[in-house]
Motif scaffolding. Structure first.
Motif, PDB file in Angstrom:
ATOM      1  N   TRP A 100       0.833  -1.208   0.000  1.00  0.00           N
ATOM      2  CA  TRP A 100       0.000   0.000   0.000  1.00  0.00           C
ATOM      3  C   TRP A 100       0.868   1.258   0.000  1.00  0.00           C
ATOM      4  O   TRP A 100       0.607   2.204  -0.743  1.00  0.00           O
ATOM      5  CB  TRP A 100      -0.915  -0.029   1.220  1.00  0.00           C
ATOM      6  CG  TRP A 100      -1.816   1.152   1.329  1.00  0.00           C
ATOM      7  CD1 TRP A 100      -2.798   1.518   0.471  1.00  0.00           C
ATOM      8  CD2 TRP A 100      -1.801   2.134   2.364  1.00  0.00           C
ATOM      9  NE1 TRP A 100      -3.407   2.661   0.918  1.00  0.00           N
ATOM     10  CE2 TRP A 100      -2.810   3.064   2.071  1.00  0.00           C
ATOM     11  CE3 TRP A 100      -1.034   2.303   3.501  1.00  0.00           C
ATOM     12  CZ2 TRP A 100      -3.066   4.146   2.877  1.00  0.00           C
ATOM     13  CZ3 TRP A 100      -1.295   3.388   4.309  1.00  0.00           C
ATOM     14  CH2 TRP A 100      -2.302   4.296   3.999  1.00  0.00           C
ATOM     15  N   ASN A 101       1.911   1.281   0.827  1.00  0.00           N
ATOM     16  CA  ASN A 101       2.804   2.440   0.871  1.00  0.00           C
ATOM     17  C   ASN A 101       3.588   2.605  -0.421  1.00  0.00           C
ATOM     18  O   ASN A 101       3.865   3.728  -0.843  1.00  0.00           O
ATOM     19  CB  ASN A 101       3.769   2.324   2.053  1.00  0.00           C
ATOM     20  CG  ASN A 101       3.107   2.701   3.350  1.00  0.00           C
ATOM     21  OD1 ASN A 101       2.193   3.519   3.368  1.00  0.00           O
ATOM     22  ND2 ASN A 101       3.548   2.098   4.433  1.00  0.00           N
ATOM     23  N   TYR A 102       3.943   1.502  -1.066  1.00  0.00           N
ATOM     24  CA  TYR A 102       4.659   1.590  -2.345  1.00  0.00           C
ATOM     25  C   TYR A 102       3.788   2.272  -3.392  1.00  0.00           C
ATOM     26  O   TYR A 102       4.236   3.173  -4.098  1.00  0.00           O
ATOM     27  CB  TYR A 102       5.057   0.188  -2.817  1.00  0.00           C
ATOM     28  CG  TYR A 102       5.646   0.179  -4.202  1.00  0.00           C
ATOM     29  CD1 TYR A 102       6.949   0.597  -4.418  1.00  0.00           C
ATOM     30  CD2 TYR A 102       4.897  -0.247  -5.292  1.00  0.00           C
ATOM     31  CE1 TYR A 102       7.492   0.603  -5.691  1.00  0.00           C
ATOM     32  CE2 TYR A 102       5.431  -0.242  -6.560  1.00  0.00           C
ATOM     33  CZ  TYR A 102       6.731   0.175  -6.756  1.00  0.00           C
ATOM     34  OH  TYR A 102       7.243   0.183  -8.019  1.00  0.00           O
ATOM     35  N   TYR A 103       2.533   1.835  -3.498  1.00  0.00           N
ATOM     36  CA  TYR A 103       1.650   2.456  -4.487  1.00  0.00           C
ATOM     37  C   TYR A 103       1.326   3.897  -4.125  1.00  0.00           C
ATOM     38  O   TYR A 103       1.161   4.745  -5.004  1.00  0.00           O
ATOM     39  CB  TYR A 103       0.382   1.628  -4.673  1.00  0.00           C
ATOM     40  CG  TYR A 103       0.636   0.408  -5.518  1.00  0.00           C
ATOM     41  CD1 TYR A 103       0.941   0.523  -6.868  1.00  0.00           C
ATOM     42  CD2 TYR A 103       0.605  -0.864  -4.969  1.00  0.00           C
ATOM     43  CE1 TYR A 103       1.198  -0.583  -7.645  1.00  0.00           C
ATOM     44  CE2 TYR A 103       0.866  -1.980  -5.740  1.00  0.00           C
ATOM     45  CZ  TYR A 103       1.166  -1.832  -7.081  1.00  0.00           C
ATOM     46  OH  TYR A 103       1.431  -2.924  -7.851  1.00  0.00           O
ATOM     47  N   ARG A 104       1.240   4.202  -2.842  1.00  0.00           N
ATOM     48  CA  ARG A 104       1.037   5.588  -2.422  1.00  0.00           C
ATOM     49  C   ARG A 104       2.233   6.450  -2.803  1.00  0.00           C
ATOM     50  O   ARG A 104       2.083   7.579  -3.271  1.00  0.00           O
ATOM     51  CB  ARG A 104       0.794   5.631  -0.916  1.00  0.00           C
ATOM     52  CG  ARG A 104       0.194   6.943  -0.455  1.00  0.00           C
ATOM     53  CD  ARG A 104      -0.145   6.876   1.000  1.00  0.00           C
ATOM     54  NE  ARG A 104       1.031   7.337   1.735  1.00  0.00           N
ATOM     55  CZ  ARG A 104       1.165   7.291   3.029  1.00  0.00           C
ATOM     56  NH1 ARG A 104       0.232   6.767   3.768  1.00  0.00           N
ATOM     57  NH2 ARG A 104       2.247   7.741   3.608  1.00  0.00           N
ATOM     58  N   GLN A 123       4.293   5.831  -5.319  1.00  0.00           N
ATOM     59  CA  GLN A 123       4.272   5.986  -6.777  1.00  0.00           C
ATOM     60  C   GLN A 123       3.261   7.048  -7.193  1.00  0.00           C
ATOM     61  O   GLN A 123       3.511   7.838  -8.112  1.00  0.00           O
ATOM     62  CB  GLN A 123       3.943   4.646  -7.452  1.00  0.00           C
ATOM     63  CG  GLN A 123       5.000   3.599  -7.284  1.00  0.00           C
ATOM     64  CD  GLN A 123       6.344   4.014  -7.845  1.00  0.00           C
ATOM     65  OE1 GLN A 123       6.464   4.889  -8.687  1.00  0.00           O
ATOM     66  NE2 GLN A 123       7.389   3.389  -7.356  1.00  0.00           N
ATOM     67  N   ARG A 124       2.107   7.076  -6.536  1.00  0.00           N
ATOM     68  CA  ARG A 124       1.105   8.103  -6.848  1.00  0.00           C
ATOM     69  C   ARG A 124       1.643   9.489  -6.502  1.00  0.00           C
ATOM     70  O   ARG A 124       1.443  10.455  -7.250  1.00  0.00           O
ATOM     71  CB  ARG A 124      -0.178   7.799  -6.078  1.00  0.00           C
ATOM     72  CG  ARG A 124      -1.341   8.688  -6.455  1.00  0.00           C
ATOM     73  CD  ARG A 124      -2.643   8.249  -5.793  1.00  0.00           C
ATOM     74  NE  ARG A 124      -2.541   8.302  -4.344  1.00  0.00           N
ATOM     75  CZ  ARG A 124      -2.754   7.270  -3.542  1.00  0.00           C
ATOM     76  NH1 ARG A 124      -3.058   6.087  -4.043  1.00  0.00           N
ATOM     77  NH2 ARG A 124      -2.652   7.396  -2.235  1.00  0.00           N
ATOM     78  N   HIS A 125       2.347   9.589  -5.379  1.00  0.00           N
ATOM     79  CA  HIS A 125       2.932  10.865  -4.981  1.00  0.00           C
ATOM     80  C   HIS A 125       3.987  11.312  -5.995  1.00  0.00           C
ATOM     81  O   HIS A 125       4.053  12.497  -6.341  1.00  0.00           O
ATOM     82  CB  HIS A 125       3.551  10.739  -3.593  1.00  0.00           C
ATOM     83  CG  HIS A 125       4.242  11.973  -3.130  1.00  0.00           C
ATOM     84  ND1 HIS A 125       3.563  13.129  -2.797  1.00  0.00           N
ATOM     85  CD2 HIS A 125       5.557  12.259  -2.956  1.00  0.00           C
ATOM     86  CE1 HIS A 125       4.428  14.057  -2.436  1.00  0.00           C
ATOM     87  NE2 HIS A 125       5.637  13.552  -2.528  1.00  0.00           N
ATOM     88  N   ARG A 126       4.802  10.379  -6.465  1.00  0.00           N
ATOM     89  CA  ARG A 126       5.806  10.726  -7.474  1.00  0.00           C
ATOM     90  C   ARG A 126       5.153  11.198  -8.759  1.00  0.00           C
ATOM     91  O   ARG A 126       5.613  12.151  -9.391  1.00  0.00           O
ATOM     92  CB  ARG A 126       6.706   9.527  -7.759  1.00  0.00           C
ATOM     93  CG  ARG A 126       7.701   9.253  -6.684  1.00  0.00           C
ATOM     94  CD  ARG A 126       8.576   8.088  -7.062  1.00  0.00           C
ATOM     95  NE  ARG A 126       9.559   7.813  -6.015  1.00  0.00           N
ATOM     96  CZ  ARG A 126      10.342   6.776  -6.012  1.00  0.00           C
ATOM     97  NH1 ARG A 126      10.284   5.887  -6.985  1.00  0.00           N
ATOM     98  NH2 ARG A 126      11.203   6.598  -5.035  1.00  0.00           N
ATOM     99  N   ALA A 127       4.084  10.533  -9.177  1.00  0.00           N
ATOM    100  CA  ALA A 127       3.375  10.947 -10.394  1.00  0.00           C
ATOM    101  C   ALA A 127       2.775  12.341 -10.211  1.00  0.00           C
ATOM    102  O   ALA A 127       2.818  13.170 -11.133  1.00  0.00           O
ATOM    103  CB  ALA A 127       2.288   9.937 -10.736  1.00  0.00           C
ATOM    104  N   ASP A 128       2.225  12.607  -9.030  1.00  0.00           N
ATOM    105  CA  ASP A 128       1.688  13.943  -8.756  1.00  0.00           C
ATOM    106  C   ASP A 128       2.787  14.992  -8.777  1.00  0.00           C
ATOM    107  O   ASP A 128       2.578  16.107  -9.273  1.00  0.00           O
ATOM    108  CB  ASP A 128       0.979  13.967  -7.400  1.00  0.00           C
ATOM    109  CG  ASP A 128      -0.323  13.183  -7.394  1.00  0.00           C
ATOM    110  OD1 ASP A 128      -0.823  12.871  -8.496  1.00  0.00           O
ATOM    111  OD2 ASP A 128      -0.817  12.874  -6.296  1.00  0.00           O
TER     112      ASP A 128
END
Length: 90
Positions: free
Chosen positions: A36-40, A42-47
């Motif tokens: 869950w933290n990994y995907y969070r 990745q989403r933060h990096r994309a943002d």
């Protein structure tokens, strides 16, 4: 004649189940939290990448607006000069 023992008649070993759950539940929970933290992340990096491109776009827009204001000032001076010429002639 062989004697067949069924699971129900043998009883259930709750100690083994408890030990197994005590080991598996925290491991599964830790894996779930890590995923869950990994995907969070990745989403933060994309943002962050998207915000950087928006910031660059905004800086370009400000630079373009500055150029347009300078051009509009020149045009306003030219229109003012033409209006003054028309007043002087007319």
């Amino acid at each position: 004649m062989t004697h067949i023992t069924t699971l129900a008649s043998a009883g259930t070993n709750y100690t083994a189940i408890g030990v197994l759950l005590a080991i598996l539940v925290p491991i599964c929970a830790a894996v779930a939290v890590i995923v869950w933290n990994y995907y969070r992340l990745q989403r933060h990096r994309a943002d962050a990448v998207a915000m950087a491109s928006y910031r660059k776009l905004a800086e370009e827009a400000v630079a373009n607006m500055t150029g347009l204001r300078a051009d509009m000032a020149k045009l306003a001076e030219n229109v003012s000069a033409v209006e003054q010429l028309m007043r002087d002639v007319g």
